[in-house]
Write a protein that holds these residues in place. Structure first.
Motif, PDB file in Angstrom:
ATOM      1  N   THR A 144      -9.348   3.734  -8.072  1.00  0.00           N
ATOM      2  CA  THR A 144     -10.584   4.497  -7.974  1.00  0.00           C
ATOM      3  C   THR A 144     -10.429   5.559  -6.905  1.00  0.00           C
ATOM      4  O   THR A 144      -9.651   5.396  -5.971  1.00  0.00           O
ATOM      5  N   TRP A 172      -7.028  11.095  -6.131  1.00  0.00           N
ATOM      6  CA  TRP A 172      -7.096  12.549  -5.954  1.00  0.00           C
ATOM      7  C   TRP A 172      -5.756  13.224  -6.075  1.00  0.00           C
ATOM      8  O   TRP A 172      -5.650  14.441  -6.030  1.00  0.00           O
ATOM      9  N   GLN A 173      -4.689  12.438  -6.250  1.00  0.00           N
ATOM     10  CA  GLN A 173      -3.384  13.061  -6.403  1.00  0.00           C
ATOM     11  C   GLN A 173      -2.538  12.178  -7.294  1.00  0.00           C
ATOM     12  O   GLN A 173      -2.572  10.958  -7.163  1.00  0.00           O
ATOM     13  N   THR A 182      -2.391   8.715  -5.380  1.00  0.00           N
ATOM     14  CA  THR A 182      -2.993   8.536  -4.072  1.00  0.00           C
ATOM     15  C   THR A 182      -4.492   8.438  -4.286  1.00  0.00           C
ATOM     16  O   THR A 182      -5.083   9.314  -4.920  1.00  0.00           O
ATOM     17  N   ARG A 225      -8.431   7.305  -2.609  1.00  0.00           N
ATOM     18  CA  ARG A 225      -9.222   7.063  -1.420  1.00  0.00           C
ATOM     19  C   ARG A 225      -9.722   5.621  -1.428  1.00  0.00           C
ATOM     20  O   ARG A 225     -10.170   5.130  -2.465  1.00  0.00           O
ATOM     21  N   ASP A 247      -6.110   6.363   2.623  1.00  0.00           N
ATOM     22  CA  ASP A 247      -5.404   6.799   1.430  1.00  0.00           C
ATOM     23  C   ASP A 247      -4.533   5.645   0.975  1.00  0.00           C
ATOM     24  O   ASP A 247      -3.781   5.093   1.769  1.00  0.00           O
ATOM     25  N   ILE A 248      -4.642   5.298  -0.287  1.00  0.00           N
ATOM     26  CA  ILE A 248      -3.842   4.198  -0.815  1.00  0.00           C
ATOM     27  C   ILE A 248      -2.835   4.789  -1.783  1.00  0.00           C
ATOM     28  O   ILE A 248      -3.221   5.481  -2.728  1.00  0.00           O
ATOM     29  N   GLN A 249      -1.567   4.527  -1.537  1.00  0.00           N
ATOM     30  CA  GLN A 249      -0.524   4.976  -2.460  1.00  0.00           C
ATOM     31  C   GLN A 249      -0.150   3.801  -3.328  1.00  0.00           C
ATOM     32  O   GLN A 249       0.205   2.740  -2.819  1.00  0.00           O
ATOM     33  N   ARG A 250      -0.222   3.990  -4.617  1.00  0.00           N
ATOM     34  CA  ARG A 250       0.088   2.875  -5.514  1.00  0.00           C
ATOM     35  C   ARG A 250       0.540   3.436  -6.849  1.00  0.00           C
ATOM     36  O   ARG A 250       0.280   4.607  -7.140  1.00  0.00           O
ATOM     37  N   LEU A 299     -11.183  11.752  -8.818  1.00  0.00           N
ATOM     38  CA  LEU A 299     -12.115  12.644  -8.130  1.00  0.00           C
ATOM     39  C   LEU A 299     -11.992  14.069  -8.672  1.00  0.00           C
ATOM     40  O   LEU A 299     -11.016  14.408  -9.337  1.00  0.00           O
ATOM     41  N   ALA A 300     -12.943  14.906  -8.330  1.00  0.00           N
ATOM     42  CA  ALA A 300     -12.889  16.303  -8.748  1.00  0.00           C
ATOM     43  C   ALA A 300     -11.725  16.992  -8.041  1.00  0.00           C
ATOM     44  O   ALA A 300     -11.269  16.541  -6.986  1.00  0.00           O
ATOM     45  N   GLU A 301     -11.241  18.054  -8.637  1.00  0.00           N
ATOM     46  CA  GLU A 301     -10.132  18.854  -8.097  1.00  0.00           C
ATOM     47  C   GLU A 301      -8.845  18.064  -7.972  1.00  0.00           C
ATOM     48  O   GLU A 301      -8.033  18.297  -7.091  1.00  0.00           O
ATOM     49  N   CYS A 302      -8.651  17.103  -8.871  1.00  0.00           N
ATOM     50  CA  CYS A 302      -7.409  16.335  -8.852  1.00  0.00           C
ATOM     51  C   CYS A 302      -6.287  17.134  -9.481  1.00  0.00           C
ATOM     52  O   CYS A 302      -5.122  16.885  -9.222  1.00  0.00           O
ATOM     53  N   ALA A 303      -6.614  18.100 -10.309  1.00  0.00           N
ATOM     54  CA  ALA A 303      -5.597  18.922 -10.971  1.00  0.00           C
ATOM     55  C   ALA A 303      -6.256  20.232 -11.366  1.00  0.00           C
ATOM     56  O   ALA A 303      -7.476  20.339 -11.376  1.00  0.00           O
ATOM     57  N   GLU A 304      -5.430  21.204 -11.684  1.00  0.00           N
ATOM     58  CA  GLU A 304      -5.976  22.481 -12.143  1.00  0.00           C
ATOM     59  C   GLU A 304      -6.421  22.342 -13.595  1.00  0.00           C
ATOM     60  O   GLU A 304      -5.737  21.709 -14.396  1.00  0.00           O
TER      61      GLU A 304
END
Ligand SMILES: Cc1cc2nc3c(=O)[nH]c(=O)nc-3n(C[C@H](O)[C@H](O)[C@H](O)COP(=O)(O)OP(=O)(O)OC[C@H]3O[C@@H](n4cnc5c(N)ncnc54)[C@H](O)[C@@H]3O)c2cc1C
Lengths: 442, 268
Positions: free
Chosen positions: A227, A230-231, A245, A247, A254-257, A266-271
């Motif tokens: 959940t 954002w990346q 990544t 939140r 920041d959780i990397q998994r 989330l918004a603005e995760c990609a163009e």
């Protein structure tokens, strides 16, 4: 002489090109005219090294003070581009994925029946996941609930959705999905999972419904959703080939998994998709909804006093500026339309409206879906505050002001008269509807 | 057995929160609002019994936070003993299934750890109960059906009925929690309950780091000529192909505005 097909292949005549460059050559004018293909003289032609050459003497026009003026906007260029070139400019690159290797499912929230910015970002991310391997492209499947209010039906709808990056579309319009119907929606998504088994499910992590639906879907599919993603980056060591990544802990971690099958993004995760045009081909799916769903029943929205809604989150704002003189009429109109009141700085400074109602750079940045600006000129400080509004209506007596340029609908008339007419109209329609209802009930 | 002789039982799930600035343990905001909502049910019901559960362990760090909840007027808090790094969902589901309450109230997401907000959903799925998110008010409870107000974005509200037993999750739109009183907080008891702990293996493989600031989105300009690039850089509000109605009577103008408002569905 030569057909259009021939002119696509550049054939060069070095002598002619040389004459075209030599203004003093006796044949100069004739050769230029030939290169110009009909227009008085050539302005542009392919030079000996494949570089476009321009003739500045033939371009432009004589300005009012007798000087030659060249408009470089491309509007005035002679030598109309060939039809094929024009076609290439107009349309995006068409992409058809006939037999996709896998599916990436997206459930846009479609607030107000349209793709939101968040939805478009999400579709952009879905495209990244689908197109990562050009040998085995995947297709993006979008699942919509409820009616579509975008650019009409049929062809324009297909095009608008295709431009957002949708290859396959599952549009579910049955009444059962309206309002708060998580059980029916989850049943439909579970059916899609069974039939189509997409590789990933992407949903917007937003309070408009995506956050709730996505979590329900994740537990139904028994997946541990990521959940607040954002990346997303490619990573071979992960099971599905991607790492994300997200939140966590109320936005402080920041959780990397590894990217799981279900992700809330989330918004603005990609163009958003901007270069390609996809097919948006509609799929049909036989969904049997379980009969006994009625554990939660939606009794509809409750009337909320619009004045109690904070300006920043109001959905519908009626905003007053210096052009409003009849303040009682304005307040009455806001009550009648059930809109939240806003104001420009001048209206606030002059003491007609409280400070917390000011919209703009030094006031509140509003996110209304519909913003009605009454007698507001549209100073840049004000326009900044309404950047994220979807539909702007201007009622103003000056057709040249910036608010009219920004507006989706502008009415050039006196503000108080239009507001009064609007109030009459709304009241008459309401009483008609009430009469209709009481007749139905009788 | 007479239906009214049993009190209406509500379980509230509480977690330990974290102050966003100081990082100190505190009552979690959403959970405290959930407890407030549950305590407020005494207005609708004659006999109400509120049971509060915290799955975790009790130590000096979170003592103040847990006692903070007790200070809202509770006599005891049930501590479902779980070591750090355990998956609390099975334990909570077991405890709730053993003595099922009619209503479970939770916050919408935790303030530490994964904080994914999946706990209420996972519990609802395990117990097979309906879940309503974003509850701001319980209007009435009658014959096993609760009437609720749910918060929608933009300050709107929606009325729902849900058949009990059910799980309600509460977020920042719900009424703020009352203050915690020091005396009752010290007097309240922490009853511990042993439960089998299942360590969350997946969590150990993830890396946690303080949140990085997200990169600001750049405006990507796809311009082919210098003039377009200049125009994009110096862009002012431009006419987005809007419709301009000039020389119309106020009635015609009002009609057009009305049509747009109706299409957008903002007229109610
Ligand atoms: C540092 C700074 C910060 C600022 N921050 C803000 C801010 O946050 N928010 C903000 O709003 N402003 C802000 N301003 C002020 C801003 O620059 C403008 O002055 C202000 O927005 C203008 O308000 P207005 O459009 O209501 O008034 P005006 O510019 O006077 O416009 C009135 C409009 O009403 C129209 N009109 C007149 N009579 C009628 C009629 N009878 N019927 C219909 N239309 C009529 C006119 O054609 C005109 O377009 C700021 C300025 C500065 C310097």
């Amino acid at each position: 002489m030569t057909g259009d097909v021939m002119t696509e292949i550049p054939r060069r005549d070095p002598r002619r090109e040389w004459i075209a460059r030599n203004r003093l050559h006796p044949d100069h004018d004739r050769v230029l005219a030939e290169l110009g293909q009909g227009s008085a003289a050539a302005i542009e032609w392919m030079g000996p090294h494949g570089v476009m050459r321009k003739n500045p003497h033939a371009a432009g026009f004589i300005g009012p003070n007798g000087l030659r003026r060249i408009d470089r906007s491309g509007l005035q260029q002679g030598g109309a581009p060939s039809a094929a070139a024009r076609g290439r400019q107009e349309s995006r690159r068409r992409v058809e994925i006939a037999s996709p290797a896998f599916l990436i499912a997206v459930v846009p929230e479609m607030s107000g029946g349209r793709l939101s910015h968040h939805d478009r970002d999400l579709l952009g991310l879905a495209r990244q996941l689908a197109d990562a391997d050009p040998e085995r492209p995947g297709a993006v499947l979008a699942v919509f609930f409820g009616s579509y209010k975008g650019e009409g039906e049929g062809e324009p709808k297909e095009r608008a959705l295709g431009e957002a990056g949708i290859d396959r579309l599952l549009h579910l319009t049955s009444d059962e999905y309206d309002g708060f119907a998580p059980q029916a929606r989850i049943a439909a998504l579970a059916a899609a999972e069974r039939e189509l088994s997409p590789r990933h499910w992407l949903l917007p992590d937003s309070p408009l419904g995506g956050a709730d639906l996505g979590r329900r879907l994740a537990v139904r599919l028994d997946e541990r959703a990521a959940t607040g993603v954002w990346q997303v980056e490619a990573d071979e060591t992960c099971m599905l080939g991607w790492r994300c990544t997200a939140r966590g802990a109320a936005g402080s971690l920041d959780i990397q998994r590894p990217l799981p099958r279900v992700a809330l993004v989330l918004a603005e995760c990609a163009e958003p998709v901007s270069e390609t045009l996809h097919a948006a081909e509609e799929l049909a799916l036989n969904i049997e909804l379980p009969a006994n769903l009625a554990r939660i029943e939606d009794l509809g929205q409750v009337a909320v006093d619009p004045g109690s809604v904070s300006l920043g989150e109001a959905e519908f704002i009626l905003s007053a500026g210096n052009g409003v003189s009849d303040w009682d009429g304005f307040h009455h109109a806001a009550r009648c339309l059930r809109a939240t009141e806003g104001a420009s700085r001048v209206a606030v400074d002059n003491g007609f409206m409280p400070r917390d109602r000011q919209v703009g750079a030094t006031g509140t940045w509003v996110t209304a879906r519909v913003y009605v600006a009454v007698g507001i000129s549209g100073a840049i400080q004000h326009l900044q505050g309404i950047q994220s509004c979807e539909k702007v209506v201007a009622i103003n007596s000056d057709p040249g002001c910036d608010m009219v340029k920004r507006a989706d609908l502008a009415v050039i008339a006196d503000a108080s008269e239009v507001l009064a007419a609007l109030v009459d109209l709304v009241e008459s329609r309401r009483s008609q509807a009430n009469r209709g209802e009481s007749r139905d009930a009788a | 057995m007479q239906p009214d002789s049993r009190p209406f039982e509500v379980a509230v799930l509480l977690s330990v929160g974290r102050h966003p600035l100081t990082g100190r343990a505190r009552r979690a905001d959403h959970d405290a609002r959930g407890l407030e909502l549950a305590l407020g049910l005494s207005r609708n019901l004659d006999r109400l019994q509120v049971r509060v559960l915290h799955a975790g362990h009790h130590d000096a760090d979170n003592d103040a936070a847990l006692r903070g909840y007790l200070g809202m007027g509770l006599e005891a808090l049930t501590l479902v003993e779980q070591p750090a790094g355990a998956d609390v969902i099975p334990a909570l589901a077991d405890v709730l299934a053993m003595a099922p309450p009619q209503l479970v109230v939770t916050g919408s997401r935790a303030e530490c750890g994964e904080g994914s907000g999946l706990v209420p959903y996972a519990l609802a799925e395990r117990l097979g109960w309906p879940l309503v998110n974003g509850v701001v008010e319980v209007e009435s409870i009658d014959k096993g059906v609760a009437t609720l107000l749910q918060a929608l974005p933009r300050g709107q509200r929606r009325r729902l009925t849900v058949r009990l037993p059910a799980i309600l999750s509460v977020d920042a739109a719900a009424p703020a929690a009352r203050q915690s009183a020091f005396g009752p907080a010290q007097r309240g008891a922490l009853d511990s309950l042993q439960e089998v702990a299942i360590i969350d293996e997946e969590l150990t493989e993830w890396t946690f780091s303080p949140a990085r600031r997200r990169p600001k989105r750049l405006k990507i300009i796809k311009a082919t000529s210098a003039r377009e690039r200049f125009k994009a850089a110096a862009a002012k509000a431009e006419g987005g192909g809007g419709q301009v109605l000039s020389n119309v009577t106020p009635e015609q103008g009002a009609e057009a505005v009305y049509k747009l408002l109706e299409e957008e569905g903002v007229l109610r």
